[in-house]
Each structure stands twice: as structure tokens, then as C-alpha cells.
Write a protein that holds these residues in place. Structure first.
Motif, PDB file in Angstrom:
ATOM      1  N   GLN A   1       0.831  -1.200   0.000  1.00  0.00           N
ATOM      2  CA  GLN A   1       0.000   0.000   0.000  1.00  0.00           C
ATOM      3  C   GLN A   1       0.870   1.257   0.000  1.00  0.00           C
ATOM      4  O   GLN A   1       1.949   1.287   0.576  1.00  0.00           O
ATOM      5  CB  GLN A   1      -0.915   0.014   1.223  1.00  0.00           C
ATOM      6  N   ASP A   2       0.380   2.294  -0.675  1.00  0.00           N
ATOM      7  CA  ASP A   2       1.027   3.606  -0.791  1.00  0.00           C
ATOM      8  C   ASP A   2       2.265   3.590  -1.688  1.00  0.00           C
ATOM      9  O   ASP A   2       3.069   4.527  -1.657  1.00  0.00           O
ATOM     10  CB  ASP A   2       1.386   4.181   0.582  1.00  0.00           C
ATOM     11  N   THR A   3       2.429   2.561  -2.493  1.00  0.00           N
ATOM     12  CA  THR A   3       3.502   2.558  -3.487  1.00  0.00           C
ATOM     13  C   THR A   3       3.138   3.495  -4.632  1.00  0.00           C
ATOM     14  O   THR A   3       1.992   3.527  -5.084  1.00  0.00           O
ATOM     15  CB  THR A   3       3.728   1.143  -4.044  1.00  0.00           C
ATOM     16  N   ASP A   4       4.102   4.272  -5.107  1.00  0.00           N
ATOM     17  CA  ASP A   4       3.905   5.076  -6.313  1.00  0.00           C
ATOM     18  C   ASP A   4       4.039   4.180  -7.542  1.00  0.00           C
ATOM     19  O   ASP A   4       4.876   3.271  -7.573  1.00  0.00           O
ATOM     20  CB  ASP A   4       4.942   6.199  -6.395  1.00  0.00           C
ATOM     21  N   LEU A   5       3.232   4.457  -8.571  1.00  0.00           N
ATOM     22  CA  LEU A   5       3.252   3.662  -9.790  1.00  0.00           C
ATOM     23  C   LEU A   5       3.607   4.518 -11.002  1.00  0.00           C
ATOM     24  O   LEU A   5       3.116   5.644 -11.149  1.00  0.00           O
ATOM     25  CB  LEU A   5       1.889   3.014 -10.053  1.00  0.00           C
ATOM     26  N   SER A   6       4.438   3.952 -11.875  1.00  0.00           N
ATOM     27  CA  SER A   6       4.723   4.549 -13.174  1.00  0.00           C
ATOM     28  C   SER A   6       4.606   3.439 -14.213  1.00  0.00           C
ATOM     29  O   SER A   6       5.360   2.466 -14.166  1.00  0.00           O
ATOM     30  CB  SER A   6       6.127   5.170 -13.204  1.00  0.00           C
ATOM     31  N   LEU A   7       3.655   3.573 -15.135  1.00  0.00           N
ATOM     32  CA  LEU A   7       3.368   2.532 -16.112  1.00  0.00           C
ATOM     33  C   LEU A   7       3.499   3.083 -17.523  1.00  0.00           C
ATOM     34  O   LEU A   7       2.936   4.136 -17.840  1.00  0.00           O
ATOM     35  CB  LEU A   7       1.955   1.975 -15.909  1.00  0.00           C
ATOM     36  N   GLU A   8       4.239   2.348 -18.365  1.00  0.00           N
ATOM     37  CA  GLU A   8       4.349   2.663 -19.785  1.00  0.00           C
ATOM     38  C   GLU A   8       3.945   1.399 -20.545  1.00  0.00           C
ATOM     39  O   GLU A   8       4.724   0.448 -20.637  1.00  0.00           O
ATOM     40  CB  GLU A   8       5.777   3.087 -20.130  1.00  0.00           C
ATOM     41  N   VAL A   9       2.723   1.409 -21.072  1.00  0.00           N
ATOM     42  CA  VAL A   9       2.115   0.189 -21.606  1.00  0.00           C
ATOM     43  C   VAL A   9       1.500   0.464 -22.970  1.00  0.00           C
ATOM     44  O   VAL A   9       0.911   1.530 -23.190  1.00  0.00           O
ATOM     45  CB  VAL A   9       1.041  -0.350 -20.632  1.00  0.00           C
ATOM     46  N   SER A  10       1.601  -0.520 -23.872  1.00  0.00           N
ATOM     47  CA  SER A  10       0.957  -0.438 -25.183  1.00  0.00           C
ATOM     48  C   SER A  10       0.194  -1.722 -25.461  1.00  0.00           C
ATOM     49  O   SER A  10       0.597  -2.806 -25.027  1.00  0.00           O
ATOM     50  CB  SER A  10       1.990  -0.205 -26.290  1.00  0.00           C
ATOM     51  N   ASN A  11      -0.901  -1.580 -26.187  1.00  0.00           N
ATOM     52  CA  ASN A  11      -1.665  -2.728 -26.696  1.00  0.00           C
ATOM     53  C   ASN A  11      -2.174  -3.639 -25.589  1.00  0.00           C
ATOM     54  O   ASN A  11      -2.142  -4.865 -25.706  1.00  0.00           O
ATOM     55  CB  ASN A  11      -0.826  -3.537 -27.690  1.00  0.00           C
ATOM     56  N   GLY A  12      -2.638  -3.035 -24.508  1.00  0.00           N
ATOM     57  CA  GLY A  12      -3.215  -3.819 -23.423  1.00  0.00           C
ATOM     58  C   GLY A  12      -3.839  -2.894 -22.389  1.00  0.00           C
ATOM     59  O   GLY A  12      -3.334  -1.798 -22.144  1.00  0.00           O
ATOM     60  N   ASN A  13      -4.927  -3.311 -21.788  1.00  0.00           N
ATOM     61  CA  ASN A  13      -5.636  -2.474 -20.833  1.00  0.00           C
ATOM     62  C   ASN A  13      -4.920  -2.443 -19.485  1.00  0.00           C
ATOM     63  O   ASN A  13      -4.148  -3.339 -19.155  1.00  0.00           O
ATOM     64  CB  ASN A  13      -7.072  -2.967 -20.659  1.00  0.00           C
ATOM     65  N   ILE A  14      -5.232  -1.410 -18.710  1.00  0.00           N
ATOM     66  CA  ILE A  14      -4.598  -1.201 -17.408  1.00  0.00           C
ATOM     67  C   ILE A  14      -5.681  -1.044 -16.348  1.00  0.00           C
ATOM     68  O   ILE A  14      -6.645  -0.281 -16.533  1.00  0.00           O
ATOM     69  CB  ILE A  14      -3.706   0.055 -17.431  1.00  0.00           C
ATOM     70  N   TRP A  15      -5.508  -1.753 -15.244  1.00  0.00           N
ATOM     71  CA  TRP A  15      -6.429  -1.640 -14.109  1.00  0.00           C
ATOM     72  C   TRP A  15      -5.598  -1.499 -12.842  1.00  0.00           C
ATOM     73  O   TRP A  15      -4.686  -2.283 -12.590  1.00  0.00           O
ATOM     74  CB  TRP A  15      -7.317  -2.874 -14.013  1.00  0.00           C
ATOM     75  N   VAL A  16      -5.941  -0.486 -12.024  1.00  0.00           N
ATOM     76  CA  VAL A  16      -5.212  -0.218 -10.784  1.00  0.00           C
ATOM     77  C   VAL A  16      -6.220  -0.157  -9.638  1.00  0.00           C
ATOM     78  O   VAL A  16      -7.184   0.620  -9.684  1.00  0.00           O
ATOM     79  CB  VAL A  16      -4.421   1.100 -10.867  1.00  0.00           C
ATOM     80  N   SER A  17      -5.981  -0.954  -8.611  1.00  0.00           N
ATOM     81  CA  SER A  17      -6.909  -1.046  -7.490  1.00  0.00           C
ATOM     82  C   SER A  17      -6.693   0.101  -6.510  1.00  0.00           C
ATOM     83  O   SER A  17      -5.688   0.818  -6.572  1.00  0.00           O
ATOM     84  CB  SER A  17      -6.712  -2.378  -6.770  1.00  0.00           C
ATOM     85  N   PRO A  18      -7.610   0.283  -5.548  1.00  0.00           N
ATOM     86  CA  PRO A  18      -7.392   1.281  -4.497  1.00  0.00           C
ATOM     87  C   PRO A  18      -6.145   0.965  -3.671  1.00  0.00           C
ATOM     88  O   PRO A  18      -5.728  -0.188  -3.551  1.00  0.00           O
ATOM     89  CB  PRO A  18      -8.664   1.168  -3.642  1.00  0.00           C
ATOM     90  N   GLY A  19      -5.552   2.015  -3.098  1.00  0.00           N
ATOM     91  CA  GLY A  19      -4.451   1.811  -2.160  1.00  0.00           C
ATOM     92  C   GLY A  19      -3.099   2.305  -2.620  1.00  0.00           C
ATOM     93  O   GLY A  19      -2.209   2.501  -1.795  1.00  0.00           O
ATOM     94  N   VAL A  20      -2.895   2.479  -3.929  1.00  0.00           N
ATOM     95  CA  VAL A  20      -1.619   3.027  -4.389  1.00  0.00           C
ATOM     96  C   VAL A  20      -1.631   4.537  -4.169  1.00  0.00           C
ATOM     97  O   VAL A  20      -2.674   5.136  -3.917  1.00  0.00           O
ATOM     98  CB  VAL A  20      -1.361   2.692  -5.874  1.00  0.00           C
ATOM     99  N   ARG A  21      -0.431   5.148  -4.278  1.00  0.00           N
ATOM    100  CA  ARG A  21      -0.376   6.584  -4.010  1.00  0.00           C
ATOM    101  C   ARG A  21      -0.364   7.346  -5.335  1.00  0.00           C
ATOM    102  O   ARG A  21      -1.394   7.440  -6.013  1.00  0.00           O
ATOM    103  CB  ARG A  21       0.847   6.920  -3.147  1.00  0.00           C
ATOM    104  N   ASN A  22       0.755   7.888  -5.723  1.00  0.00           N
ATOM    105  CA  ASN A  22       0.818   8.647  -6.973  1.00  0.00           C
ATOM    106  C   ASN A  22       0.871   7.698  -8.166  1.00  0.00           C
ATOM    107  O   ASN A  22       1.588   6.703  -8.146  1.00  0.00           O
ATOM    108  CB  ASN A  22       2.040   9.565  -6.973  1.00  0.00           C
ATOM    109  N   VAL A  23       0.128   8.028  -9.220  1.00  0.00           N
ATOM    110  CA  VAL A  23       0.044   7.162 -10.402  1.00  0.00           C
ATOM    111  C   VAL A  23       0.353   7.975 -11.647  1.00  0.00           C
ATOM    112  O   VAL A  23      -0.267   9.016 -11.894  1.00  0.00           O
ATOM    113  CB  VAL A  23      -1.353   6.521 -10.533  1.00  0.00           C
ATOM    114  N   SER A  24       1.319   7.481 -12.431  1.00  0.00           N
ATOM    115  CA  SER A  24       1.657   8.084 -13.722  1.00  0.00           C
ATOM    116  C   SER A  24       1.552   6.995 -14.788  1.00  0.00           C
ATOM    117  O   SER A  24       2.202   5.955 -14.674  1.00  0.00           O
ATOM    118  CB  SER A  24       3.074   8.669 -13.691  1.00  0.00           C
ATOM    119  N   ILE A  25       0.728   7.232 -15.817  1.00  0.00           N
ATOM    120  CA  ILE A  25       0.502   6.232 -16.863  1.00  0.00           C
ATOM    121  C   ILE A  25       0.615   6.892 -18.231  1.00  0.00           C
ATOM    122  O   ILE A  25      -0.011   7.927 -18.488  1.00  0.00           O
ATOM    123  CB  ILE A  25      -0.884   5.572 -16.723  1.00  0.00           C
ATOM    124  N   THR A  26       1.405   6.266 -19.092  1.00  0.00           N
ATOM    125  CA  THR A  26       1.468   6.630 -20.504  1.00  0.00           C
ATOM    126  C   THR A  26       1.159   5.372 -21.300  1.00  0.00           C
ATOM    127  O   THR A  26       1.822   4.350 -21.120  1.00  0.00           O
ATOM    128  CB  THR A  26       2.854   7.177 -20.887  1.00  0.00           C
TER     129      THR A  26
END
Length: 302
Positions: free
Chosen positions: A131-156
């Protein structure tokens, strides 16, 4: 007649078998049988932030109070239609992942080495972080789902629908050819989609949401949001405000209509394409702009 029918069926079956044999290398990956299908598991030390780079595949991220490690499950499906590709595939799979770990940041990279031409490949991830981990995701050609509980989220992302639930910090989400859906955000949210709709709800913080082709639906769950800036080039905008709102509203559409069930001023000549007014104490600064779409403002009634 029966003989002719039997011959016709045999010809049809022969054509189908021939077509599959000739066209199989060109069929979508979901139709062709993968040359390799396997799963890999990783247990990584916790870090302040986790970064995932995935050129081809989806990502499901969950957060848990009890999680002591970063748990990564990678489902791999690889495709090739040539003998040369099969030889290259075994070697390529051995270097498929690169992991870099520090106490501040864990970076998990898929395909650090350029993929050989005869190989097509997809990796779908299921990941659990503390819990409270920051996320940085760089993803192509696939869906993204993030549950409650993470902290800062950056997605491209490219060609991806994105859903983020109850992030505990700031959001920065950009996607091409995909929809964005966030719920109960409380920090600074910047959402941008090219060719996709945006649906979001906020409890506090700020919001800047824009899309070139797609509708925007925003729900303000409280009067603690300071700024709400919504822009759609080719799409409608709907804003749902609390039952007793506190906002300063300015809305403009060039080729649409404006509807509001709240006491505000409609202007802009006979077509009434501008709206402005103060609701309650005017705490939330609301700006809404659409070129080719309508604008609707309504109360969030129980």
C-alpha cells in the motif's frame, strides 16, 4: 442432388483447410496458436515507487496492506511462423525481462532487447504492491487496471483502456486510442486521451481533463475540489456537482448546446452557447470548453 451437396461440402472443407494453412501466419495472435505460452513469477523487494515498461500487453495492479514484497506474475505468449523464428524465440525468451532495484525505485522492463522480426509476443502482468507505493506505467496494446491503495500514479499508454480506483495521491494519465476511468481521486489529476472518453469522480484536489474525440463525464463528490478544467474537441461534456454546490462556472461550446438545472446565466447570442455564474460560495473554479459537443451541468441528487 445429395451427391452434388456432398461434393460441395468437400470442396468447402478443402478450401477452408487450404486457407488456414496459407493465411495462418497473417491471422491475429488471438486466433493462431502460440509457439510458447508460459508464466514467470518474481518476488521483489519493496520500494517507494514501481515502474513497469511493457511494449505489448496488459497490466493489473493491486495494492495490499499485508504485502511485504512486490509480486509480479507475467503471462507470456509468443508467436512465430518460421523455423528461423522458432530458433530465435528460445534465445529471446531468456532475455525477456530486465529488473533494476533500489530502495527508491524498482524498474521492471519487458523486452529490453529489440524484438527479432520473425517473433510476435505479448506479456500480460498481474502485480501486487504494498500500500502507498507510487506507480509509473508505460504500456501499449493492453488495458490497465489499478486497485485502491496506491499513491501517486503516472501512466502513458497506447491502444489501452485505463481504470484507476481511489488513488491516494496525484494522477497523470495519457493514452492514445483508449478510454480513461478514475474513481474518487483526491490529489492533482491530469487526464488526457486522444480518441477516447474520460469518466472521473473526485473527492478533493484539482482536475484537468482533455480529449480530442470523446465525451467527458465528471462527478464532483464534494466541494473540496479547487479547480476543474474540462476540454473536448469533438465530444460532449457533462459535469455533475454536489446537491449544494460551491463553484464559479464558465462554459463555452462553439457548435453544441448548453443545459443546466442550476441558477446561472446563459449568454452568447440567440444560440445560448455560453454559460457563467456563481453557485454557493464559488469555491471550485470550473472551466468547460467544447468545440463540437454539448455541455450539461446537473446536480448529484441522492
Amino acid at each position: 442432388m445429395k451427391k452434388n451437396f456432398t461434393i460441395a461440402v468437400m470442396i468447402a472443407v478443402a478450401i477452408q483447410i487450404f486457407s488456414v494453412g496459407i493465411l495462418a501466419p497473417r491471422l491475429p495472435r488471438e486466433v493462431c496458436r502460440p509457439e510458447a505460452a508460459t508464466e514467470r513469477f518474481f518476488s521483489l523487494e519493496p520500494a517507494t515507487a514501481f515502474r513497469l515498461i511493457n511494449a505489448d500487453g496488459s497490466a493489473q495492479i493491486s495494492s495490499s496492506v499485508s504485502a511485504k514484497k512486490i509480486a509480479v506474475k507475467a503471462r507470456i505468449r509468443a508467436y512465430t511462423a518460421t523455423a528461423e523464428g522458432q530458433v530465435l524465440l528460445e534465445k529471446y525468451l531468456s532475455s525477456l525481462f530486465q529488473i533494476q532495484e533500489t530502495p527508491e525505485l524498482t524498474t521492471f522492463t519487458t523486452e529490453p532487447i529489440k524484438r527479432p522480426d520473425p517473433i510476435d509476443l505479448r506479456v500480460d502482468y498481474t502485480i501486487e504492491v504494498p500500500q502507498d507505493t507510487d506507480l509509473s506505467l508505460e504500456v501499449s496494446n493492453g488495458n490497465i487496471w489499478v486497485s485502491p491503495g496506491v499513491r501517486n500514479v503516472s501512466i502513458t499508454a497506447n491502444n489501452a483502456d485505463i481504470q484507476v480506483l481511489e488513488a491516494r495521491g496525484d494522477l497523470s494519465i495519457k493514452t492514445i486510442n483508449g478510454r480513461i476511468h478514475t474513481e474518487k481521486s483526491g490529489g492533482e489529476s491530469t487526464l488526457e486521451s486522444i480518441n477516447g472518453s474520460i469518466q472521473t469522480s473526485l473527492t478533493s484536489g484539482t482536475l484537468q481533463a482533455s480529449t480530442t474525440t470523446g465525451n467527458i463525464l465528471t462527478t464532483l463528490l464534494d466541494n473540496e475540489i479547487t479547480t476543474c478544467d474540462l476540454t473536448s474537441l469533438n465530444g460532449s461534456i457533462t459535469l455533475v456537482v454536489p446537491e449544494n454546490p460551491s463553484a464559479e462556472v464558465n462554459a463555452v461550446t462553439l457548435r453544441g448546446i448548453i443545459r443546466a438545472d442550476l441558477p446561472m446565466v446563459l449568454a452568447g447570442g440567440p444560440k445560448r452557447r455560453e454559460l457563467y455564474g456563481t453557485l454557493g460560495d464559488g469555491y471550485t473554479n470550473v472551466s468547460m470548453n467544447s468545440m463540437n459537443g454539448s455541455i450539461v451541468i446537473q446536480r448529484n441528487t441522492p
